[in-house]
Each structure stands twice: as structure tokens, then as C-alpha cells.
Scaffold this active site. Structure first.
Site, PDB file in Angstrom:
ATOM      1  N   HIS A 231       0.857  -1.184   0.000  1.00 52.82           N
ATOM      2  CA  HIS A 231       0.000   0.000   0.000  1.00 52.82           C
ATOM      3  C   HIS A 231       0.892   1.232   0.000  1.00 52.82           C
ATOM      4  O   HIS A 231       1.276   1.741   1.054  1.00 52.82           O
ATOM      5  CB  HIS A 231      -0.924  -0.013   1.216  1.00 52.82           C
ATOM      6  CG  HIS A 231      -1.963   1.062   1.209  1.00 52.82           C
ATOM      7  ND1 HIS A 231      -3.126   0.973   1.967  1.00 52.82           N
ATOM      8  CD2 HIS A 231      -2.048   2.241   0.560  1.00 52.82           C
ATOM      9  CE1 HIS A 231      -3.850   2.068   1.770  1.00 52.82           C
ATOM     10  NE2 HIS A 231      -3.204   2.856   0.924  1.00 52.82           N
TER      11      HIS A 231
ATOM     12  N   HIS B  17     -11.902   2.662   4.362  1.00 53.44           N
ATOM     13  CA  HIS B  17     -12.735   3.874   4.363  1.00 53.44           C
ATOM     14  C   HIS B  17     -14.200   3.455   4.524  1.00 53.44           C
ATOM     15  O   HIS B  17     -15.041   3.687   3.662  1.00 53.44           O
ATOM     16  CB  HIS B  17     -12.506   4.668   3.079  1.00 53.44           C
ATOM     17  CG  HIS B  17     -11.109   5.209   2.979  1.00 53.44           C
ATOM     18  ND1 HIS B  17     -10.759   6.448   3.480  1.00 53.44           N
ATOM     19  CD2 HIS B  17      -9.975   4.671   2.473  1.00 53.44           C
ATOM     20  CE1 HIS B  17      -9.458   6.646   3.262  1.00 53.44           C
ATOM     21  NE2 HIS B  17      -8.966   5.577   2.667  1.00 53.44           N
TER      22      HIS B  17
ATOM     23  N   ARG C 272     -20.305  -1.997  23.288  1.00 53.25           N
ATOM     24  CA  ARG C 272     -21.641  -2.411  22.866  1.00 53.25           C
ATOM     25  C   ARG C 272     -21.807  -2.357  21.349  1.00 53.25           C
ATOM     26  O   ARG C 272     -22.845  -2.747  20.830  1.00 53.25           O
ATOM     27  CB  ARG C 272     -22.704  -1.525  23.538  1.00 53.25           C
ATOM     28  CG  ARG C 272     -22.890  -1.840  25.022  1.00 53.25           C
ATOM     29  CD  ARG C 272     -24.106  -1.133  25.595  1.00 53.25           C
ATOM     30  NE  ARG C 272     -23.923   0.312  25.631  1.00 53.25           N
ATOM     31  CZ  ARG C 272     -23.349   0.977  26.631  1.00 53.25           C
ATOM     32  NH1 ARG C 272     -22.883   0.296  27.677  1.00 53.25           N
ATOM     33  NH2 ARG C 272     -23.229   2.289  26.605  1.00 53.25           N
TER      34      ARG C 272
ATOM     35  N   ASP D 286       3.702   4.981  11.789  1.00 59.60           N
ATOM     36  CA  ASP D 286       4.492   6.223  11.780  1.00 59.60           C
ATOM     37  C   ASP D 286       4.389   6.997  13.081  1.00 59.60           C
ATOM     38  O   ASP D 286       4.926   8.110  13.196  1.00 59.60           O
ATOM     39  CB  ASP D 286       4.091   7.115  10.602  1.00 59.60           C
ATOM     40  CG  ASP D 286       2.641   7.572  10.651  1.00 59.60           C
ATOM     41  OD1 ASP D 286       1.893   7.122  11.545  1.00 59.60           O
ATOM     42  OD2 ASP D 286       2.246   8.375   9.785  1.00 59.60           O
TER      43      ASP D 286
ATOM     44  N   ASP E 227       1.627   3.654   3.044  1.00 62.73           N
ATOM     45  CA  ASP E 227       0.608   4.571   2.537  1.00 62.73           C
ATOM     46  C   ASP E 227       1.261   5.899   2.137  1.00 62.73           C
ATOM     47  O   ASP E 227       0.671   6.973   2.260  1.00 62.73           O
ATOM     48  CB  ASP E 227      -0.488   4.803   3.570  1.00 62.73           C
ATOM     49  CG  ASP E 227      -1.776   5.381   2.976  1.00 62.73           C
ATOM     50  OD1 ASP E 227      -1.899   5.443   1.733  1.00 62.73           O
ATOM     51  OD2 ASP E 227      -2.658   5.796   3.756  1.00 62.73           O
TER      52      ASP E 227
ATOM     53  N   LEU F 106      -5.368  13.924   7.854  1.00 64.71           N
ATOM     54  CA  LEU F 106      -4.172  13.223   7.398  1.00 64.71           C
ATOM     55  C   LEU F 106      -4.368  12.744   5.969  1.00 64.71           C
ATOM     56  O   LEU F 106      -5.422  12.191   5.628  1.00 64.71           O
ATOM     57  CB  LEU F 106      -3.864  12.030   8.305  1.00 64.71           C
ATOM     58  CG  LEU F 106      -3.277  12.366   9.674  1.00 64.71           C
ATOM     59  CD1 LEU F 106      -3.294  11.142  10.588  1.00 64.71           C
ATOM     60  CD2 LEU F 106      -1.859  12.906   9.549  1.00 64.71           C
TER      61      LEU F 106
ATOM     62  N   GLY G 107      -2.493  10.391   3.630  1.00 68.70           N
ATOM     63  CA  GLY G 107      -1.409   9.456   3.434  1.00 68.70           C
ATOM     64  C   GLY G 107      -0.294   9.748   4.416  1.00 68.70           C
ATOM     65  O   GLY G 107      -0.498  10.379   5.460  1.00 68.70           O
TER      66      GLY G 107
END
Length: 386
Positions: free
Chosen positions: A63, A197, A229, A250, A276, A309, A311
Site C-alpha cells: 500500500h 474507508h 456495545r 508512523d 501509505d 491526514l 497518506g
């Protein structure tokens, strides 16, 4: 001995030896022999003195979008060669060129570009294929993915992407009903599917896993969290043995304590370190383009103007160093999180991911702080620290 390379005076990290001093012979791109103790005499052969450093299997990054001023989505003649060089400097020997959410035309162009390079020798790390991250995501968890282009999977578009023959990993939101057929289609084609996502519930993830879902993308990030829950996507990621979990180590995307939780829950074999990384990785702080937007890099983080953020600027040797520190384990104990687990996740472990006789000679020589000294791809040194 033509096409041969000898690495000696190194501490070999193999599946059955944690870090024993020895030597390794590469012949015609494969690991031919492994030995310990005194090195036999070989004539007319290239040699690398390991200086008692650790010899690990080369890092496998499944990735990664970009770095060193380039992005996979640029699809320019120098894009993949420059990325290949950059990744090799950081110990990566194999990677998946990763796309992001965009128009059909731009994604298709990127995939066609990747297909053109599929069987071409690159100057550094090898490209194993593509990771399609999006556009079949949940707009509510878009993160830095452009929500304007998030959409459900349609058979004509998705089939065109898959028909390029380069996709090895596909990330989607499994709770979107229109995306679920694509899980089965990917399984049929031998493509790994990852939850990304996503606002998936625990039950959504249970259903998707039954359909063939195998991974979670950048675990903890851009997914529903764990509540006692309502276990959510994260609860499923931690609980389901079928799932391997990507991790951006990171210390920004994920706290070291949360890394340790993931390690405790999933064990050594189910955590996959990824970067990423995007265009600014390896470059100074500043502003950089990402599609038609700008990201700012400061204090080790890449962010959109709203603070999201976007990547990372992480490299794989730093990811392994950070993870080892977070979980309190030596590199020679947890090495597979940067290589073998990724290889297994995309069905490539028969050839790469560990130091074993008969496998491709993809290797990285590092010191105790995981600084990279030499990177070898298929028995060919592609990077050496001067």
C-alpha cells in the site's frame, strides 16, 4: 560462477533462525544456499560483506501511492522507475502501485500504465501489480480520498479495471450493498479484498468475511472504532482470525500503544506494515499537489488544509523500527510484519517474503536501528549505502 552473489558475515534472519551469523549464496536470482559459520571459498563471484548486520527478507509494501516527488496516478514515463529507486533505498524489494479515488478515466489510465510496466525490469524495487484503493468507498469515511469521486461499484467500470490483469489487492467499503458482488468477483479472480474507508458494523464485517474479505486497510484509520456495545469495523478486525490488518506505523496515524493492542490481538502473522506514502515522502516540509488539492507536510505528517491526514511520508525501514519499539520486540523476532505477511496476503509467499532456499533473492541488510545498507532484488544489488 555467472549470475551469482555471495553475502557473508551477516546475521541471517530466516524462519528457523532468529539472527545467526552466516552466509547466503544467490544464483540466477534465487537463494541457492544458506550456511552458518565459516564461509566456503567461492571463486569469481561478487561478494558483499555484511559487517555483522542483520540480513532480512526485502520489505514488501502493498500500500504505497508515491514518494520522492512522484505519484502512481501521475502515470508518466519516469513515475515507476523513480518510485522503484526511491523504495529500494529504504529496503523495499517489492511493492503494489496504489491508486486512489478519482474519475474512471484517470484510474483506468493509471492501471493501463501499470500494465505497460508489468513485465519490465525496474531499476530498484519490483512492482508486483496494483492496489486499487477506492473509488468504492464510504464517503462518510473518505479521509483524504476525494469524496466527489466516491461511488458504488458498477459492473462495467469495475470489470474494466479488473480486466487490466494487474490488480492484486482491492480496497472497498463492504457495507455498501452495491460493492458486495465485487468481493465475490475478486475472489473468483484471485484478487485479495480489503475493508477500507468504511462505516461497516461488526455484522457487516462478518458478512463480508463470509463473502471472502481477507484484509483491513490502514487499520484504525478511516473505519468505525471499537465500543464495548458496538464493536464496529475495528472490533471485527481485531477479533476475526480470517483478517490480516494493514498498519501505518508512523506514530502519527496510530499511537504506539494501539500498535501493541493490534499485535496482541492479531499475533505475529496477521499484521502487515505499510507506508501509505504519498508524493512528499523523502522530500522536505512544504506544500505539495495531490490530485487537484494541496497537502502540507510538517513535523512528519501530511495533511489537507482542514487538518485531515493525507497518506504519510513514512518509509518501510522506519515503519519496522517504530513497530519493534512499540511492541517491545527485536526486529529479528517480528521481521515478517514487513515482508512475509504482506506476501501471504496477496498470494506471493511461494516466491518472496522470507529467506529460504529456492525463493527469490530479495534481501535487505540493516543495522540494529534498521538503517538500510544494501538492498538486493532477485540477486542483484540495487542500492548500497556509500
Amino acid at each position: 560462477m555467472n549470475g551469482a552473489l555471495l553475502i557473508h558475515n551477516a546475521r541471517l534472519v530466516t524462519p528457523d533462525q532468529p539472527a545467526k551469523c552466516g552466509w547466503l549464496l544467490c544464483v540466477d536470482g534465487k537463494i541457492d544456499r544458506i550456511g552458518y559459520g565459516d564461509t566456503p571459498a567461492f571463486e569469481n563471484i561478487r561478494q558483499i560483506d555484511g559487517h555483522d548486520h542483520l540480513l532480512l527478507p526485502g520489505f514488501v509494501d502493498i500500500h504505497v501511492h508515491g514518494g520522492s516527488g512522484h505519484e502512481v496516478m501521475d502515470a508518466q514515463p519516469d513515475t515507476l522507475p523513480e518510485l522503484s529507486r526511491f523504495y529500494a533505498r529504504h529496503g523495499v524489494t517489492s511493492f503494489l502501485a496504489t491508486t486512489w479515488t478519482e474519475t474512471r478515466e484517470r484510474i483506468q489510465t493509471a492501471l493501463d500504465y501499470i500494465a505497460e510496466w508489468k513485465n519490465t525490469l525496474l531499476p530498484g524495487a519490483r512492482m508486483l501489480g496494483a492496489h486499487l484503493e477506492g473509488p468504492y468507498l464510504n464517503a462518510d469515511k473518505a479521509g483524504a480520498q476525494n469524496p466527489d469521486y466516491v461511488r458504488p461499484a458498477t459492473s462495467d467500470e469495475a470489470a474494466a479495471f479488473l480486466d487490466t490483469g494487474v490488480i492484486r489487492l482491492l480496497s472497498l467499503a463492504p457495507e455498501i450493498a452495491e460493492n458486495q458482488w465485487l468481493i465475490g468477483e475478486c475472489v473468483r479472480r484471485g484478487i485479495t479484498v480489503s475493508a477500507a474507508h468504511t462505516s461497516a458494523t461488526y455484522d457487516d464485517m462478518k458478512h463480508a468475511t463470509a463473502l471472502g474479505l481477507k484484509n483491513t486497510t490502514h487499520t484504525y484509520n478511516a473505519m468505525t472504532g471499537l465500543h464495548h456495545r458496538d464493536p464496529g469495523t475495528l472490533g471485527a478486525a481485531l477479533a476475526f482470525d480470517e483478517l490480516r490488518c494493514e498498519l501505518i506505523a508512523d506514530n502519527i496515524h496510530v499511537h504506539p500503544g494501539a500498535m501493541k493492542v493490534l499485535y496482541r490481538a492479531k499475533g505475529l502473522g496477521r499484521v502487515i506494515l505499510i507506508t501509505d506514502a504519498v508524493r512528499p515522502a523523502g522530500l522536505p516540509d512544504g506544500d505539495y499537489p495531490i490530485d487537484n488539492r494541496i497537502i502540507s507536510v510538517k513535523n512528519g505528517a501530511a495533511r489537507l488544509p482542514d487538518g485531515t491526514l493525507a497518506g504519510s511520508i513514512l518509509t518501510m525501514e522506519r515503519a519496522l523500527r517504530n513497530f519493534a519499539t512499540a511492541v517491545g520486540e527485536p526486529v529479528e523476532r517480528i521481521w515478517q510484519v514487513s515482508s512475509l505477511n504482506a506476501a501471504k496476503s496477496i498470494g506471493a509467499a511461494a516466491h518472496i517474503g522470507s529467506i529460504e532456499v529456492g525463493k527469490d533473492a530479495d534481501l535487505v541488510l540493516v543495522d540494529e536501528q534498521v538503517n538500510v545498507f544494501t538492498t538486493v532484488v532477485q540477486g542483484n544489488p540495487v542500492y548500497h549505502l556509500d
